[in-house]
Every structure is written in C-alpha cells, then in structure tokens.
Design an enzyme around this catalytic site. Structure first.
Site, mmCIF file in Angstrom:
data_model
loop_
_atom_site.group_PDB
_atom_site.id
_atom_site.type_symbol
_atom_site.label_atom_id
_atom_site.label_comp_id
_atom_site.label_asym_id
_atom_site.label_seq_id
_atom_site.Cartn_x
_atom_site.Cartn_y
_atom_site.Cartn_z
ATOM 1 N N TYR A 111 0.870 -1.126 0.138
ATOM 2 C CA TYR A 111 -0.054 -0.056 0.074
ATOM 3 C C TYR A 111 0.895 1.457 0.110
ATOM 4 C CZ TYR A 111 -2.985 3.738 1.955
ATOM 5 O OH TYR A 111 -3.575 5.114 2.083
ATOM 6 N N LYS A 162 1.544 3.856 -3.234
ATOM 7 C CA LYS A 162 1.005 5.211 -3.125
ATOM 8 C C LYS A 162 2.014 6.050 -3.543
ATOM 9 C CE LYS A 162 -2.743 6.696 -1.716
ATOM 10 N NZ LYS A 162 -3.649 7.058 -2.465
#
Length: 493
Positions: free
Chosen positions: A238, A242
């Site tokens: 994640y 990102k």
C-alpha cells in the site's frame, strides 16, 4: 497563498470531479461539501461500474443510504432526493483502465468542459493487496487521472490524497517534501516503475503457465508486493504503490496546480457530521476489536512511541481548505495531516483506554455472554512477541496436533479453530508491525501555514477545524472512537 474571504464564495458554482467516493474518506468529503457548501454547482462521482444504471445503484446503496448522511437528510427533509439528484452525478468508469473507463462520450465531454477541481481519493488501502492490483490502482490509476486532468479545459487544481507513510522506514522528523522518481527510503537501489510493471507481468505469466488456482495466484501476488516494498524500504504494498503514485503525478502534472494531502492513521470522526462515525475496521480498529473480543491478550508495540491517529473529519477539512487556498496556483504543495507533531498520543494511551472502555462496556460473544479482558501488556520487540506466541500458543498447538493424530481426529474441530485464531493474531502482528514500532513524527509546518491562511481569510474555523491540538485523546477514545467502533464498524460486519 491566496487570501480566503469565504470558502462558500470561493467554491460557488464550481464543479468537482471526485474518485473513490464509495470509500470511507471520500464519503465524508462528499457529505461535507453537500451539507456545508451547497453552493457548489455539481459533484461528478467516478464509480466503478459497467454502466450508468449500475453506478447510480452503487451511489444509492453504498453512499447516500449510509447513516453518515443522516444530518443532511434531516436538513433537507422531503427535498433530500431532489437535492441529491441536482448536485450529484454518478459517472460509470474504472480507475484501473485507460481514460478512466468512461464510456459515455457526451458525459465525458461535459466533465472535461465543466470541471474546476479534481479530487483523487481512490485507492486500495489493504496493506497486503495483490501487487498487480495495488500497482494498477494506487500508482497507474493516479497517473491516468492526471492525464485525464490535462484534458480538462478549465481545471484549477488537482487534489491527491496519499498517505504519510510514503516515507517508508525513515524515522525521526519526517518532512513535507515530494518523492522523486527512483527515490527509495533505504537509498540502496533506484526504483524503476517500468521494471516493476514488467516484473508483475512476468510473474502473472509464470503463474498462469503453471495453471495455479486463483487462491494460489493471489497469495503469490501478495507476497511479491510485500517483498518488493520491503526491498526498497517501504512497509507494505500500500505505502509502496502510493509512493509510486506520487512520483508519477509529480512528474506528469506540468504546470497544473497540485496539492498532495498525506494523512496518518485515519479513524472515526471527531465531531462532523457527528462524533464517532466510521466504516469498517481501520488500521487501529482491527487490533482494538481483536483485544476487545479476547483474541489478543497483549500488544506487540513500543508503548511510548506515538500512535499517529487523526479523525477523518479533520482530514476532510484540510482537503476543503487546501482546495480554496491553492486554486489556480501553478505549483505543488504537500501537507501532512496528523497529530504526532502538535499533539501526540501513544500506543499505551490507546491500549489502556481500550481496557477501561471494554471492561465497562464488554463485547458479547456468540453465546451472548460478556467477554472479559485483561489489563494489556506490551512486548517491545517483535522477536519477544514471537517467542511469547510460540511458547504459550504454537507449542501447545503442536502438542494438540500430535494428540489429535493419535486420537483419530477427535479434536479436529478444536484444532482447526485454535490454529485459525493463532494464525490471525500472527497475521495482524506482522501486518501492523511497521506502524506500532514506527519511530517517527510527521512535520506539519506546511499544514500549520494552511491553518494560518484559513484564519487570515476570516473563515469560520469551527466549520473546517483540522488542528489536532484541540483533541483530548482520552476523551476521544473513551467517548467517541470506541463507541463508534461498536456502533458502526461492528454493526456493519
């Protein structure tokens, strides 16, 4: 910075294109705009759906029908549905495909002609998501949206919601600065996003050639994401993807005004539209509810390190203010929205408040009986926690497994249940290890400047407060957060 006279005046008759609106944070953003700033012209909501009818159905069932909209619904009464129809336009599409998957040509033309602001909240936030999915949505999806933005005729700014943990494994004071292409937290090797894409394609081809089942493919792609993230110094796929998303839009924005909001650990609303609203179990919530249900007896965490929690409504308020402050400014701006610099709380406060709250308000088990919990204690390293789990849980499990074989599977159901619980606790501990042992604080000098700009512009601070210094953490946990977890997150399960 631009001077703020009045937020409503600045956003009057503006059209905003929003992604990720079926998610937790974007729902709160949409509700806030509609309730406090109804002067906006239109909100175009990109919803992953094959057609307009399906998009409208998802909007109605997964957004508007939520209790979050209770205050707005009461405010408009019988006119609520007509107000929603006037202000919201669901757009069927998909961030994971080129041109955002918008098939309706006329609507696409209208959006490109009318939209003033783009707000990207779309993301897959699962820490151990499949690498191909996380890369496609969090990184490439953001880049596709930026390409779409370049074709919007009157666009004034692009607002991108990221995460503070794009800093990776860095510690100390983390500054509000952009991430450059090829930059990695550990600095040991250059990151090449194109090579990451090729690696994903090669891995998928290999798995498909072997004819593995879907579950095995998913496990392999999750493992690939975690391994790649950690090899560069990020805690999980994640934060890694990102970070790549920030790199890509930072390179491709040209002179388009860009604001990147980096929240820390987003949890239940502090006050707006009402205290405690939350959807699902967020980062801290999963651990707390495991403890409240008696599944977790101890916390693998450094008790005194900051637990950088920020209520969701404060993140939304910062988003709204930044939209007005930076409209039409051909530069990029980065804001940490968290609490560890201005008003830090700690892992011990979070856990001790959980003990006090759930001792007085115990969760009930499947048999209807109240679940009793013990005073939490902490293991200050993962090695010590693993030793504890191995001695008190894993070794007895192995003994039970041998006994079960000797007794012709008479304990099979019990063994399966205990093994599942053990694996779940170890999964949580490994997943959240980078956060509960994170030894850093997020500088928010830029965000403090945004707060000052808000005050200088004469804006009503109460409507758009994002100053964490106002939070009494014990009161927030005991009267807002934990009751919200029980009332909203548990009821949604």
């Amino acid at each position: 910075m631009a001077t703020l006279n009045n937020i409503a005046q600045n956003l009057q008759n503006k059209s905003i294109f929003i992604t990720g609106c079926t998610g937790f944070l974007a729902k709160i953003f949409v509700e806030k705009i509609l309730r406090v700033l109804p002067q906006v012209k239109r909100l175009y909501l990109l919803i992953r759906a094959p057609d307009a009818k399906s998009a409208k159905h998802r909007l109605d069932t997964q957004v508007i029908s939520k209790e979050l909209f209770r205050v707005l619904r009461t405010k408009h009464g019988d006119e609520f549905n007509s107000f929603i129809s006037e202000k919201l336009c669901p757009v069927a599409g998909d961030m994971a495909v080129e041109d955002l998957g918008i098939q309706e040509t006329h609507l696409k033309v209208v959006i490109m002609r009318e939209v003033d602001i783009i707000v990207n909240v779309a993301a897959t936030t699962t820490f151990d998501e499949r690498y191909d999915i996380a890369l496609n949505i969090n990184a490439l999806g953001a880049d596709r949206l930026m390409a779409f933005a370049q074709r919007c005729h009157r666009l004034q700014m692009f607002l991108h919601v990221s995460t503070a943990y794009v800093c990776g494994s860095n510690s100390g004071l983390i500054m509000e600065k952009p991430i450059r292409i090829e930059e990695t937290p550990n600095g040991e090797s250059n990151l090449d996003i194109e090579k990451e894409l090729q690696l994903v394609e090669k891995k998928l081809e290999e798995l498909q050639a072997r004819g593995v089942e879907k579950a095995e493919e998913t496990a392999a792609m999750k493992e690939l994401g975690l391994n790649r993230a950690r090899s560069f110094g990020w805690p999980n796929s994640y934060a890694f993807t990102k970070a790549m998303g920030e790199m890509l839009i930072g390179e491709s924005r040209r002179d388009l005004p860009l604001v990147i909001i980096r929240p820390t650990i987003i949890e239940a609303t502090l006050a707006d539209p009402f205290p405690g609203w939350i959807e699902g179990f967020r980062t801290a919530g999963s651990v707390i509810m495991s403890y409240a249900k008696g599944k977790l007896k101890c916390f693998p965490a450094n008790a005194e390190l900051p637990m950088d929690v920020i209520p969701a409504d404060m993140v939304v308020n910062a988003m709204v203010v930044s939209m007005v402050v930076h409209s039409r400014q051909s530069a990029s701006f980065i804001y940490h929205v968290g609490s560890s610099k201005q008003n830090p709380t700690s892992n011990s406060v979070l856990a001790n408040c959980a003990y006090r709250y759930f001792s007085s308000n115990p969760v009930k088990g499947k048999d209807g009986r109240a679940i009793s919990i013990d005073q939490p204690f902490f293991y200050t390293s993962m090695d010590n926690f693993r030793k504890y789990m191995n001695f008190y849980y894993n070794m007895p499990l192995q003994a039970l497994r041998l006994a079960n074989l000797a007794l012709f599977n008479i304990c099979g159901r019990l063994l399966k249940d205990l093994t599942r619980k053990y694996n779940f606790i170890m999964y949580l501990a490994e997943l959240y290890e980078p956060y509960v042992f994170f030894d850093g604080r997020f500088d928010d000098s830029n965000t403090e400047g945004l707060r000052k700009a808000m005050k200088a512009g004469g804006m009503e601070e109460g409507w758009f407060n994002f100053d964490p210094k106002c939070i009494n953490w014990e009161e927030y946990y005991m009267k807002v957060y934990y009751p919200g977890l029980v009332r909203y997150a548990m009821m949604q399960k």
